[in-house]
Design an enzyme around this catalytic site. Structure first.
Site, mmCIF file in Angstrom:
data_model
loop_
_atom_site.group_PDB
_atom_site.id
_atom_site.type_symbol
_atom_site.label_atom_id
_atom_site.label_comp_id
_atom_site.label_asym_id
_atom_site.label_seq_id
_atom_site.Cartn_x
_atom_site.Cartn_y
_atom_site.Cartn_z
ATOM 1 N N THR A 101 1.246 -4.721 4.533
ATOM 2 C CA THR A 101 1.047 -5.009 5.960
ATOM 3 C C THR A 101 0.509 -6.411 6.241
ATOM 4 O O THR A 101 0.758 -6.961 7.314
ATOM 5 C CB THR A 101 0.089 -3.978 6.588
ATOM 6 O OG1 THR A 101 -1.171 -4.021 5.898
ATOM 7 C CG2 THR A 101 0.669 -2.571 6.508
ATOM 8 N N SER A 112 1.326 -8.069 -0.657
ATOM 9 C CA SER A 112 1.797 -8.920 0.444
ATOM 10 C C SER A 112 0.967 -10.187 0.605
ATOM 11 O O SER A 112 1.428 -11.172 1.183
ATOM 12 C CB SER A 112 1.846 -8.140 1.760
ATOM 13 O OG SER A 112 0.548 -7.833 2.221
ATOM 14 N N SER A 113 -0.255 -10.205 0.085
ATOM 15 C CA SER A 113 -1.046 -11.435 0.132
ATOM 16 C C SER A 113 -0.436 -12.522 -0.753
ATOM 17 O O SER A 113 -0.746 -13.705 -0.586
ATOM 18 C CB SER A 113 -2.479 -11.153 -0.323
ATOM 19 O OG SER A 113 -3.118 -10.255 0.562
ATOM 20 N N THR A 115 0.813 -1.217 0.000
ATOM 21 C CA THR A 115 0.000 0.000 0.000
ATOM 22 C C THR A 115 0.838 1.253 0.000
ATOM 23 O O THR A 115 0.480 2.258 -0.636
ATOM 24 C CB THR A 115 -0.941 -0.011 1.231
ATOM 25 O OG1 THR A 115 -1.801 -1.148 1.147
ATOM 26 C CG2 THR A 115 -1.793 1.244 1.277
#
Length: 355
Positions: free
Chosen positions: A103, A72-73, A27
């Protein structure tokens, strides 16, 4: 694999601390594309336009941008190993490292790097943002700037925080003790079982007794293997034999992190204990951590956990799930001796758990 951008280079005759920033995606690096009405990654060449304060920092800043940015997923163990290699390859050239990361899986990456970077004696600070850098109220600027300041901070030529950490919303946390707890507030990360390492206000106040000490003779060893034949099993009321049998029967499964109740408690039904016991007899490693964010597993304290101890389930003490699963991946890949693996699993390797 990546490109390098020199943002705040050392001028001839200067001698300053140097920070290597590794931008993985997430993000923090997003801006709004009005033409297509969506958020898109921005060109890090333009970082000074977004964060002009970088010009006033009194240390060198170099940025590596991965050729393929990662949400990040989609983070995988192979990405952790790639990051570890980048740090290894640049270890002598830079004093510290900042990783910009999404995050959602940041705590997993921080935990994994703490195991992969054995003998680390320099700061590796992960940070990110809840709002994109292109949004007016973004937390990206403060997180990014302060993470770099902490990474560059030295005393008598030695780094103040020579370990893997997460910096977020004024708090510096040990990386393998942190968990993401918030998705809508800026204080996204918490560390329930270990004190914060620093607090950034008007000044940055370091909690020195809890920071890993600098070890002058320490040499970096980077591991390049993680074994993904593992699974996390959260217990819940009503879990049945079919579920347990299906999970324990996964072909090639070597390790299981058991998310038990409270201080390590689990059902005492015969079928449940027999299933776990049989898996352990076949060579599977079962590592018990608590579903509670605070506290620790104390196997044998209650009758409902004593049986786990007796069949060979290993206690994860106050480990987070993120630290437990990455530690299990690390040891299964890098510790061939089964007895030694089990001993190391229940012993702190890099501050990830309490004895």
């Amino acid at each position: 694999m990546y490109r390098t951008i020199h943002i705040n280079p050392i001028l001839p005759g200067q001698s300053r601390s140097s920070v290597l920033v590794i931008y993985t995606g997430g993000t923090l690096g997003m801006v709004y594309d009005r033409q297509n009405d969506q958020l898109v990654p921005f060109d890090f060449e333009q970082i000074l336009d977004r964060v002009p304060e970088i010009r006033r920092l009194d240390f060198e800043v170099t940025v590596i941008v991965l050729s393929e940015l990662i949400d990040s997923s989609n983070m995988k163990p192979g990405n952790w190993i790639h990051l570890a290699r980048i740090i290894r390859d640049n270890y002598e050239a830079y004093d510290s490292f900042v990783i910009l990361h999404g995050t959602d899986t940041m705590a997993y990456t921080a935990s994994a790097l703490s195991f992969l970077l054995e003998g680390l004696n320099k700061p590796v600070i992960l940070t990110g943002a809840q709002l994109p850098i292109g949004v007016a109220r973004s937390d990206a600027r403060e997180n990014f700037i302060t993470a770099m300041e902490i990474a560059a901070a030295q005393e008598n030529g030695r780094p103040l925080v020579p370990e893997v950490c997460i910096y977020f919303n004024s708090m510096l946390l040990r990386g393998n003790r942190a968990k993401k707890k918030e998705s809508v507030h800026f204080n996204a990360f918490h560390s329930e079982n270990y004190p914060h390492l620093a607090m950034a206000g008007v000044n940055i106040e370091y909690n020195t007794p809890f920071i890993h000490p600098y070890v002058p003779e320490s040499k970096l060893t980077v591991y390049e293997e993680m074994d993904t034949h593992v699974v996390v099993l959260p217990l819940f009321p009503g879990i049945n034999h079919q579920i347990i049998s299906a999970i324990l029967g996964i072909p090639g499964l070597k390790g299981l992190v058991l998310e038990s109740y409270g201080s390590g408690n689990a059902p005492t039904e015969t079928w449940f204990l027999n299933a776990l016991g049989s898996a352990i007899q076949r060579g599977m490693v079962i590592f018990n951590v608590s579903q509670c964010d605070g506290g620790r597993v104390t196997q044998g304290r209650y009758h409902t956990s004593k049986a786990l101890d007796q069949i060979g389930v290993l206690s994860g003490s106050d480990s987070t799930v993120e630290a437990a699963i990455t530690k299990l991946m690390f040891l299964l890949a890098n510790e061939p001796d089964q007895d030694r693996l089990k001993k190391r699993l229940v012993t702190p390797i890099c501050g990830e758990m309490s004895l």
